[in-house]
Design a protein around this motif. Structure first.
Motif, mmCIF file in Angstrom:
data_model
loop_
_atom_site.group_PDB
_atom_site.id
_atom_site.type_symbol
_atom_site.label_atom_id
_atom_site.label_comp_id
_atom_site.label_asym_id
_atom_site.label_seq_id
_atom_site.Cartn_x
_atom_site.Cartn_y
_atom_site.Cartn_z
ATOM 1 N N LEU A 237 0.947 -1.539 0.277
ATOM 2 C CA LEU A 237 -0.008 0.266 -0.099
ATOM 3 C C LEU A 237 0.772 1.302 -0.220
ATOM 4 O O LEU A 237 1.946 1.371 0.344
ATOM 5 N N ASP A 238 0.060 2.412 -0.868
ATOM 6 C CA ASP A 238 0.946 3.671 -0.756
ATOM 7 C C ASP A 238 0.749 4.053 0.914
ATOM 8 O O ASP A 238 -0.775 3.854 1.756
ATOM 9 N N VAL A 239 1.847 5.269 0.596
ATOM 10 C CA VAL A 239 1.855 6.091 2.009
ATOM 11 C C VAL A 239 1.526 7.143 1.536
ATOM 12 O O VAL A 239 1.818 7.417 0.154
ATOM 13 N N PRO A 240 0.898 8.122 1.573
ATOM 14 C CA PRO A 240 0.925 9.659 1.010
ATOM 15 C C PRO A 240 2.151 10.635 1.285
ATOM 16 O O PRO A 240 2.788 10.410 1.762
ATOM 17 N N LEU A 241 2.964 11.374 0.377
ATOM 18 C CA LEU A 241 3.604 11.993 0.383
ATOM 19 C C LEU A 241 4.703 12.089 1.349
ATOM 20 O O LEU A 241 5.798 12.465 2.746
ATOM 21 N N ILE A 242 3.320 12.978 1.863
ATOM 22 C CA ILE A 242 3.984 14.346 2.874
ATOM 23 C C ILE A 242 3.776 13.209 3.891
ATOM 24 O O ILE A 242 4.496 13.273 5.084
ATOM 25 N N SER A 243 3.204 12.240 4.680
ATOM 26 C CA SER A 243 3.782 10.807 4.913
ATOM 27 C C SER A 243 4.702 10.110 5.222
ATOM 28 O O SER A 243 6.216 10.157 6.204
ATOM 29 N N GLN A 244 5.349 9.912 3.938
ATOM 30 C CA GLN A 244 6.310 9.503 3.646
ATOM 31 C C GLN A 244 8.203 10.797 4.193
ATOM 32 O O GLN A 244 8.915 10.443 4.707
ATOM 33 N N VAL A 245 7.651 11.772 3.695
ATOM 34 C CA VAL A 245 8.847 13.031 3.983
ATOM 35 C C VAL A 245 8.708 12.521 5.688
ATOM 36 O O VAL A 245 10.746 12.273 6.115
ATOM 37 N N ALA A 246 8.216 12.740 6.484
ATOM 38 C CA ALA A 246 8.001 13.027 8.202
ATOM 39 C C ALA A 246 8.338 11.968 8.577
ATOM 40 O O ALA A 246 9.093 11.591 9.319
ATOM 41 N N TYR A 553 15.280 27.779 4.514
ATOM 42 C CA TYR A 553 15.567 26.504 4.102
ATOM 43 C C TYR A 553 15.680 25.984 2.663
ATOM 44 O O TYR A 553 15.044 26.769 2.287
ATOM 45 N N ALA A 554 16.647 26.480 2.141
ATOM 46 C CA ALA A 554 17.372 25.739 1.023
ATOM 47 C C ALA A 554 17.242 24.191 0.453
ATOM 48 O O ALA A 554 17.893 23.587 0.410
ATOM 49 N N VAL A 555 15.690 24.233 0.182
ATOM 50 C CA VAL A 555 15.295 22.473 0.233
ATOM 51 C C VAL A 555 14.644 22.778 -1.333
ATOM 52 O O VAL A 555 14.057 23.626 -2.066
ATOM 53 N N SER A 556 14.976 21.532 -2.325
ATOM 54 C CA SER A 556 14.302 21.537 -3.666
ATOM 55 C C SER A 556 13.842 19.623 -3.518
ATOM 56 O O SER A 556 15.153 19.143 -3.148
ATOM 57 N N GLY A 557 13.542 19.347 -4.774
ATOM 58 C CA GLY A 557 13.448 17.555 -4.619
ATOM 59 C C GLY A 557 12.284 17.438 -5.377
ATOM 60 O O GLY A 557 10.941 18.451 -5.008
ATOM 61 N N GLU A 561 12.679 10.905 -1.095
ATOM 62 C CA GLU A 561 14.355 11.274 -0.443
ATOM 63 C C GLU A 561 14.915 12.501 -1.005
ATOM 64 O O GLU A 561 15.734 12.789 -0.003
ATOM 65 N N ALA A 562 14.653 12.770 -1.469
ATOM 66 C CA ALA A 562 15.185 13.674 -2.317
ATOM 67 C C ALA A 562 15.187 15.354 -1.730
ATOM 68 O O ALA A 562 15.993 15.670 -0.685
ATOM 69 N N VAL A 563 14.086 15.376 -0.731
ATOM 70 C CA VAL A 563 13.911 16.414 -0.352
ATOM 71 C C VAL A 563 13.802 16.134 0.899
ATOM 72 O O VAL A 563 14.209 17.091 1.394
ATOM 73 N N VAL A 564 13.769 14.776 1.414
ATOM 74 C CA VAL A 564 14.451 14.935 2.907
ATOM 75 C C VAL A 564 15.852 15.121 3.165
ATOM 76 O O VAL A 564 16.616 15.888 3.534
ATOM 77 N N ASP A 565 16.900 14.774 1.773
ATOM 78 C CA ASP A 565 18.279 15.085 1.692
ATOM 79 C C ASP A 565 18.585 16.973 1.476
ATOM 80 O O ASP A 565 19.347 16.959 2.592
#
Ligand SMILES: Nc1ncnc2c1ncn2[C@@H]1O[C@H](COP(=O)(O)OP(=O)(O)OP(=O)(O)O)[C@@H](O)[C@H]1O
Ligand SMILES: Nc1ncnc2c1ncn2[C@@H]1O[C@H](COP(=O)(O)OP(=O)(O)OP(=O)(O)O)[C@@H](O)[C@H]1O
Ligand SMILES: [Mg+2]
Ligand SMILES: [Mg+2]
Lengths: 584, 182, 273
Positions: A237-246, A553-557, A561-565
């Motif tokens: 099953l999938d998890v919402p992207l935001i929950s994955q980031v969290a 925060y200089a975040v981009s992705g 995974e890329a966002v968290v990195d």
């Protein structure tokens, strides 16, 4: 104990010896909104069909409002209480006009004509279908058809409505339309049970029940369920992207709650437990890579359907864009904005009525254009391709294209092998399989194999993941990445902007039957407002980045995974104890 | 005759196909003779009879007849006694053929149903045309090649659809490319 | 014919022409019943006078309903040459009966064959116009309800008339849906380099072969849909062979009875002549 539905130790099998439901027990309280989740084949539809007595348990009991569904004398009582709305809106409409269809169920209950008229009017009013009451169903959009199905349940005034993937065939706007209606019903006191693969729908629910292989494996509030990130993945099953980031962030920054389900919550937590790091310049991939040669050029294209009949309709007013060799381009737009119409011009199914299309150096406007070359080099996968497999055996279906090329049988065989292997199906195991013995996801892969067997230079895909479960969809996208790496240009239509982020280099936005503009996806990541300006919902991970950037925060992705990195790279984690003191 | 919901719905979708094949003319294959076309519009009738029994066959025969009457552009088929009446029977004959052979060989039974259905369609309709005095027996002999074409197509379609639907394996169960090796 | 992949173009069922003529306002069942008895009567007329009268009656009905004649007959245009050929065949090759009016080698025109040809042509036109008047002034759902109502006496013979009407309704409901489905299969095949348009027109074998991969999946898709539809209908409380009420109510008023009377009188009159 105000449970409207109670399922008690139910088992069920279609075929002796292969149970589909194993000892399922659950209860649904009156007025609740329950989401039923599970991978393909886990038994969701089978369970849903037990709620109104279409299927009866082999052992155990199902009661609705205290009535046992096996009680033959009370069958109608059960149907009066539980309404059903199914996945394919087209397969549940019986009558030739909207109002007659809403009346169908009431006629079955022998209601007097005056009362029927009253109920029909009310249900049409509530679902916003009143202006369309005399329309034949084939002239309704998907969202309207699904609302019609709900109107049928509404008219019967049923206390429970079960939705079996009722939104999975709809686009984003159609889905929103239906969800709003369902929400409203629930607020009026109707109990809702919704089978779904869409995580945003799950978040609407009060309770989530997860089925796996015929058993209930998880249940609870959406928050509690999504927290078990790892477990959900194991269940396909999938998890919402935001929950994955969290979830990912939580490992490094314990202050971020792993079970977060919305953007604001994550932003707050990040702000509380970290501070932006001074800018560390890292090599950005900003510079434009040199453009390849164009392989498809569309200029001022327009198309009118059913020309010269009373039903004539301008399906496309103006389309302008270029596809370069080896790039991936997404086409997005609301339903009816002309996406499929454009796509069908790219390999000469439709010839331009106005404007020009040049595909693989063939001008499709010329009467003597080399259409076979275009069809060969531009592979096209239509919407819902699994319905278009026309041979009985997998091998024959994939071979259809190569056979038309009049290749040697040996060569054809190699093409089929290539096609099947490209989509991850074992050639020897699948070539002699009957099509009907495949799952939905496998059928879609076979359809794609049939196109790939032609070894196209350009791949045109119309909503390739609609109706697939998340695991299968992700698998498909992994293969598209591989093809793209091999130099195949990919053009795809999607309603899901997360898919755009995943694969596309550029995106063409369509609206009101016109192309509104083409954007580089990297540009959209930096400026998500462009997306909102075109009337789309900004994907959660872009909203997250946008808000964090506001805070320095200089975040981009593109991916969690890329966002968290990049986020970890651009922040300093505050020591846990200092946090509260710092804020004072 | 008791109709179940399933019989009703199967009859309806097959009738829809019959009507669709008629209005789009995809159900007609142009043949140069009196009738002008070989038609496969009877096939839904035979399939309905095989899958759901003779009552569904008769209903489909009636609807096939009705749509052929309504859509006819030549005098003889604009006669309900030619276009509708004989069609009431063509749902029964394939059913009888099917149950007679079903026990021996399922596939053969499908094929026979298609064959008998198509031949009875030809015989009954041609009979009605002659009885109604539109053409003589000798003039009607020109339909023989067409009748053969229709029979072949009916057999192929009835077998293919019924076998696929009932999941009966056809032929070797191997795809064409299985016959060669790499 | 299918070059442009637009099958919906051919779906003209339920082409209701909105209007307020007397034909629009009559009860659909009265219209249908009258049309049926007229059609059956005309089918049996064989002399010139009766056929001429019938033709006049039909033209009168067309005038009353305001249905455009040219539009109604436009369906004949593609088949025109074929119809002429068939009529010539009838005229020149039918059995020689009555007096011979003209002959050349094996070709004979007799009073019998002439009458046969003229009446069958008139009958064709009568029927096309009658059917147009009915279908163009009646909505689809009224048509199926009318069929149900006039056939309801057959219930006593155990004919399931309500179920038949439901079958018709669902069939008409699905014709356009299947047309779109078929369109998609055709496009999918064309885009892989095959399809109907590749087959030469008069090559019967090639034409037939090109249709099989189109029509077989259509059947299977339809049967699959049927399975879903059964579940959907039963979920909405449908039980066959059982009383149901009707949303649409019809009440015959004076003008309906008058129309019915006129229709019966006309039919009897035609038979007597
Ligand atoms: N009519 C049937 N006959 C035999 N087996 C069936 C039937 N319907 C479903 N099954 C099997 O039962 C299992 C559960 O099917 P079900 O349709 O309930 O799954 P689901 O969770 O709804 O899946 P999906 O997400 O694909 O809709 C599957 O293995 C399926 O193959
Ligand atoms: N075969 C057809 N016949 C008639 N009109 C059509 C046909 N196909 C599409 N249209 C109409 O043309 C317009 C554009 O349709 P198109 O299918 O290109 O939209 P789309 O952007 O692909 O929508 P969706 O997201 O729903 O797939 C719509 O208004 C649609 O109703
Ligand atoms: Mg399901
Ligand atoms: Mg589309």
């Amino acid at each position: 104990m105000d449970n409207i539905i109670a399922v008690d130790h139910v088992t069920f099998s279609y075929v002796e010896g292969t149970p589909v439901l194993r000892d399922v027990s659950l209860s649904v309280s009156r007025g609740a909104y329950v989401a039923l989740l599970g991978a393909n084949g886990s038994g969701k539809s089978t369970l849903a069909r037990h709620f109104n007595g279409i299927l009866l348990p082999a052992t155990g009991t199902v009661t609705v409002d205290g009535i046992d569904t096996r009680d033959d004398a009370k069958k109608m009582e059960i149907k009066r209480r539980v309404g059903m709305v199914f996945q394919h809106p087209d397969n549940q409409i019986v009558a030739t006009t909207v109002e007659d269809d809403v009346a169908f169920g009431l006629e079955n209950f022998n209601m007097p004509p005056d009362a029927i008229a009253e109920r029909v009017a009310l249900a049409l009013e509530q679902t916003g279908l009143w202006p369309y009451r005399t329309r034949p169903p084939h002239l309704l959009s998907g969202g309207q058809k699904q609302r019609l199905a709900i109107a049928g349940a509404l008219a019967m005034d049923q206390p429970v409505v079960v939705l079996d993937e009722a939104t999975s065939m709809l686009d984003a706007s159609g889905r929103r339309e239906v969800l709003r209606l369902v929400r409203q019903l629930n607020n009026q006191g109707t109990t809702i049970i919704a089978v779904t693969h869409h995580m945003d729908e799950v978040l609407e629910a009060d309770d989530v029940i997860v089925l796996h292989d015929g058993s209930v494996v998880m249940s609870g509030s959406p928050r509690a369920v999504f927290q078990q990130n790892q477990r959900l993945r194991e269940l396909n099953l999938d998890v919402p992207l935001i929950s994955q980031v969290a979830g990912l962030l939580h490992e490094k920054v314990p202050g971020v709650p792993a079970e977060a389900t919305d953007v604001e919550e994550v932003v707050m937590a990040v702000l509380e437990s970290t501070r932006p790091a001074p800018h560390r310049e890292h090599s950005s991939s900003d510079h434009e890579s040199p453009r390849e040669a164009p392989c498809i050029v569309v200029r001022e294209l327009a198309h009118e359907y059913l020309r010269g009949t009373p039903l004539a309709h301008q399906g496309l007013k103006r389309a302008d864009f270029i596809i370069h060799e080896g790039e991936a381009v997404a086409i997005v737009g609301a339903t009816g904005s002309g996406k499929s119409t454009v796509m069908q011009h790219l390999n000469g199914i439709y010839r331009p009525q106005a404007g020009t299309v040049v595909a693989v150096e063939v001008d499709l406007g010329q009467p003597n254009a080399n259409i076979p070359k275009v069809r060969r080099e531009v592979g096209m996968l239509f919407q819902n391709p699994e319905d278009q497999l026309f041979e009985q055996l997998v091998g024959d279906d994939v071979a259809y294209g190569p056979m038309q090329l009049k290749l040697q049988l040996k060569e054809v065989r190699q093409r089929v092998r290539y096609g099947l292997e490209m989509v991850g199906l074992d050639f020897e195991a699948f070539m002699d399989r009957p099509i009907y013995a495949l799952s939905g996801g496998e059928k879609r892969r076979v359809a794609l194999a049939g196109v790939l067997a032609l070894k196209p230079k350009v791949l045109v895909l119309d909503e390739p993941t609609a109706g697939l479960d998340p695991a299968t969809a992700q698998d498909l996208f992994r293969r598209l990445h591989r093809l793209k790496a091999e130099g195949v240009a990919v053009v795809f239509v999607t309603h899901n902007l997360e898919e755009v982020l995943d694969l596309a280099d550029r995106v063409v936005m369509m609206q009101d039957a016109e192309t509104q503009g083409t954007y580089a996806v990297d540009e959209l990541i930096k400026e998500p407002d462009i997306i909102a300006r075109h009337g789309f919902e900004v994907p959660s991970i872009l909203r997250l980045q946008q808000q964090l950037r506001k805070h320095g925060y200089a975040v981009s992705g593109r991916t969690p995974e890329a966002v968290v990195d990049s986020l970890l790279n651009s922040m300093d984690i505050l020591p846990a104890r200092e946090t509260s003191g710092d804020l004072r | 005759m008791k109709l179940t919901t399933k019989k009703i719905v199967v009859a309806a979708v097959l009738a829809a196909i019959s009507i669709l094949l008629g209005v789009t003319r995809l159900g007609y294959i142009p043949v140069p003779n009196v009738a002008g076309n070989a038609t496969i519009m009877g096939v839904p009738v035979y399939i309905g009879a095989v899958l759901e029994g003779w009552p569904v066959g008769v209903i489909l025969g009636f609807i096939f007849g009705l749509s052929s009457f309504l859509g006819a552009t030549v005098p003889m088929f604009k006669d309900p006694l030619v276009s509708i009446l004989p069609r009431l029977l063509i749902g029964i004959t394939p059913y009888l053929a099917y149950i007679a052979v079903r026990k021996k060989n399922e596939i053969m039974a499908y094929g026979l149903a298609g064959l008998v259905g198509s031949l009875s369609n030809t015989v009954f309709v041609v009979g009605a045309i002659i009885l109604r005095g539109y053409y003589t027996f000798h003039q009607m002999l020109t339909v023989i090649p067409q009748a053969i074409a229709e029979a072949i197509l009916s057999v192929i379609l009835t077998v293919a659809v019924c076998a696929a639907w009932n999941r009966v394996q056809l032929g070797s169960g191997k795809s064409k490319i299985s016959s060669v090796s790499d | 014919m299918t070059e442009d992949f637009e099958l919906l173009r051919y779906i003209t069922i339920g082409q209701y022409l909105p209007g307020h003529s007397i034909a629009h306002r009559l009860d659909p069942a009265v219209k249908l019943f009258s049309a049926i008895i007229l059609i059956l009567t005309i089918a049996f007329l064989s002399n010139y006078l009766a056929n001429a009268l019938a033709f006049a009656i039909v033209l009168g009905l067309v005038a009353l309903s305001g249905v455009p004649i040219g539009y109604s007959l436009s369906g004949l245009r593609p088949a025109l040459w074929f119809i002429i050929a068939l009529l010539l065949l009838e005229l020149l090759f039918s059995p020689v009966k009555g007096t011979v009016l003209w002959h050349y080698a094996v070709l004979h025109v007799s009073t019998y064959s002439l009458r046969l040809t003229v009446t069958s042509l008139l009958r064709l036109i009568d029927f096309i116009l009658l059917i147009s008047v009915f279908t163009l002034t009646t909505r689809t759902n009224d048509v199926t309800r009318a069929m149900e109502r006039i056939s309801s006496p057959l219930q006593y013979l155990k004919v399931p008339t309500r179920e038949l009407a439901l079958i018709m309704t669902i069939a008409l409901r699905f014709v356009p849906t299947f047309a779109l489905e078929m369109e998609r299969i055709m496009k999918a095949q064309a885009s892989r380099g095959g399809g109907l348009t590749q087959a030469p027109k008069w090559n019967i074998v090639a034409q037939a072969r090109a249709r099989l991969p189109l029509i077989i999946p259509l059947f299977l898709i339809a049967l699959r849909r049927a399975e879903d539809l059964v579940i959907a209908m039963e979920s909405r409380g449908y039980v066959p062979n059982q009383e149901r009420t009707a949303y649409r109510q019809y009440h015959l008023v004076l003008r309906d009875w008058v129309a019915l009377g006129i229709a019966v009188v006309l039919c009897v009159g035609l038979i007597v002549v």
